[in-house]
Scaffold this active site. Structure first.
Site, mmCIF file in Angstrom:
data_model
loop_
_atom_site.group_PDB
_atom_site.id
_atom_site.type_symbol
_atom_site.label_atom_id
_atom_site.label_comp_id
_atom_site.label_asym_id
_atom_site.label_seq_id
_atom_site.Cartn_x
_atom_site.Cartn_y
_atom_site.Cartn_z
ATOM 1 C CG PHE A 1 23.571 26.714 -16.204
ATOM 2 C CD1 PHE A 1 24.268 27.879 -15.916
ATOM 3 C CD2 PHE A 1 24.063 25.510 -15.712
ATOM 4 C CE1 PHE A 1 25.428 27.845 -15.140
ATOM 5 C CE2 PHE A 1 25.217 25.469 -14.933
ATOM 6 C CZ PHE A 1 25.901 26.647 -14.653
ATOM 7 C CE LYS B 1 23.480 20.064 -12.055
ATOM 8 N NZ LYS B 1 23.620 20.913 -13.246
ATOM 9 C CG ASP C 1 23.504 20.552 -21.053
ATOM 10 O OD1 ASP C 1 23.397 19.599 -20.254
ATOM 11 O OD2 ASP C 1 24.092 21.611 -20.768
HETATM 12 C C1 LIG Z 1 24.666 21.787 -13.874
HETATM 13 C C2 LIG Z 1 24.587 21.914 -15.348
HETATM 14 C C3 LIG Z 1 25.752 22.087 -16.137
HETATM 15 C C4 LIG Z 1 27.110 22.288 -15.527
HETATM 16 O O1 LIG Z 1 27.543 21.163 -14.850
HETATM 17 P P1 LIG Z 1 28.841 21.297 -13.892
HETATM 18 O O2 LIG Z 1 29.068 19.874 -13.470
HETATM 19 O O3 LIG Z 1 28.468 22.191 -12.767
HETATM 20 O O4 LIG Z 1 29.934 21.840 -14.709
HETATM 21 C C5 LIG Z 1 25.604 22.110 -17.500
HETATM 22 N N1 LIG Z 1 24.405 21.980 -18.085
HETATM 23 C C6 LIG Z 1 23.278 21.808 -17.370
HETATM 24 C C7 LIG Z 1 21.983 21.655 -18.078
HETATM 25 C C8 LIG Z 1 23.320 21.782 -15.974
HETATM 26 O O5 LIG Z 1 22.205 21.659 -15.271
#
Ligand SMILES: *Cc1c(COP(=O)(O)O)cnc(C)c1O
Length: 392
Positions: free
Chosen positions: A134, A248, A219
């Protein structure tokens, strides 16, 4: 009538239905607890989905934010302000590379968008990501998200993106070549149910990227900022990526994202190549600086490692629990039955907030400064909730 129910009606009449309608209206938070509009108290073991790293209304974050908004709230990126410099310097120290350069944005999706654009500057166009990953909901970040159900309605997305099974270096090696601009992986797949890759995976990705000249992007949006007991979730493998994306937990609960490039392989953005109006906003940066200072000064990462082990040890003997995976305070409780969604509802009813990223996993992402007493309460309540499952 319950104010939660009344709010649901109002929500339905005024907001898009992309989240469905949440069941409770939260009106107050303090530390690891939140209260709903009917006055019910909850132990918050989801932390705004791994975002409220120091819980709710943390005094030092609250005062940093209040002080900053009365002094200087926003300046645009035509001017410098001290909080952005301070935060970029802190991140450079935490990454441990003087070459680290930060671009600030507001979210995880934007951080990954920045990484995609940066990778295009290599002259290469192809991207390799992983199945189940994700990376966000914007068109670019969705294009590199390995979940067909989230992508299906939105084609055409970016072309030239391929997905390797997560944790599988052999498949990855077949997909990455000298035309690959970047390989993006999470250190732990959070949204996919807290999936941990085999030992050596990140080191293997590093090797594949070195052999082909592709940028290695981690990420760390969910795993970053101490969540796993390390700053960014990859350190235990002794590797460094070329790019780190954060959001986050970075802003200590305020909207803030970052894309950090490091090392000699990456060329950084030049004037005009990228931007964001709110990115690196003084208030969000002040919150992040306060959060990082607190974590460093109070040895919070050691506490996270201890707390993660404590939860794993305490939960593994509970009937109905198959296993517990994850690191630090990003944990997935794998259930023996596919009743995670039901269980998360029972937990909410009993005053415990957790979520079910899929049908047999409960995700835990409490604040990093969660206390031993709160951990004990969590274990007790969670065990009671599992007992209430129809087919435990
Ligand atoms: C939550 C998340 C995102 C997206 O972040 P947003 O602030 O909602 O755009 C991207 N990568 C990872 C691994 C995430 O957990």
């Amino acid at each position: 009538m319950s104010r939660n129910i009344a709010a649901s009606e109002q929500w339905k009449d005024a907001l898009q239905d992309n989240y469905g309608t949440p069941g409770i209206l939260l009106t107050k938070g303090k530390g690891t607890f939140v209260w709903d509009a009917d006055g019910k108290k909850y132990l918050d073991f989801l932390g705004g989905i791994a975002t409220n790293i120091l819980g709710h209304a943390h005094p030092e974050i609250a005062s940093a934010v209040s002080e900053q908004i009365t002094r200087l709230g926003h300046v645009s990126n035509l001017y410098m302000h001290p909080q952005a410099i301070e935060l970029a310097q802190k991140l450079q120290d935490l990454v441990g590379e003087p070459s680290a350069r930060t671009f600030f944005c507001n979210s995880g999706a934007e951080a990954n968008e920045a990484a995609i654009k940066l990778s295009r500057l290599t002259g290469r166009k192809r991207i390799v990501s992983t199945e189940g990953s994700f990376h966000g909901r914007t068109v670019g970040s969705l294009s590199i998200t390995g979940q067909a159900s989230k992508r299906a309605a939105f084609y055409p997305l970016l072309s030239k993106v391929k997905f390797a099974p997560y944790g599988d270096l052999k498949s990855l090696r077949k997909l990455v070549n000298r035309k690959t601009a970047m390989v993006i992986v999470e250190a732990i797949q959070g949204e996919n149910g807290v999936v941990v890759p085999p030992d050596g995976y990140l080191a293997g990705v590093r090797e594949i990227c070195d052999a082909t000249g592709a940028l290695f992007v981690i990420d760390a949006v969910q795993t970053g900022m101490g969540r796993t007991g390390e700053w960014f979730g990859y350190e235990h493998e002794g590797v460094k990526p070329d790019v780190i994306t954060l959001a986050k937990g970075l802003g200590g609960g305020l909207p803030l994202g970052a894309m950090i490039s490091l090392g000699s392989k990456v060329r950084t953005f030049k004037p005009g190549e990228h931007g964001s109006t709110f990115g690196g906003n003084p208030i969000a940066c002040a919150a992040a600086n306060a959060a990082i200072d607190f974590i460093v000064e109070n040895d919070v990462l050691e506490h996270v490692q201890w707390a993660g082990k404590y939860i794993k040890e305490s939960l593994k003997t509970i009937p109905g629990v198959e296993s517990i995976r994850g690191r630090g305070l990003l944990l997935g409780v794998v259930l023996k039955s596919s009743q995670a969604v039901e269980l998360s509802k029972i937990c909410m009813h009993k005053g415990l907030l957790v979520n079910a990223p899929n049908k047999n996993v409960i995700r835990l992402a409490p604040p990093l400064n969660v206390t031993k007493k709160q951990l004990k309460t969590f274990i007790e309540v969670f065990a009671e909730c599992i007992k209430e499952l129809p087919h435990a």
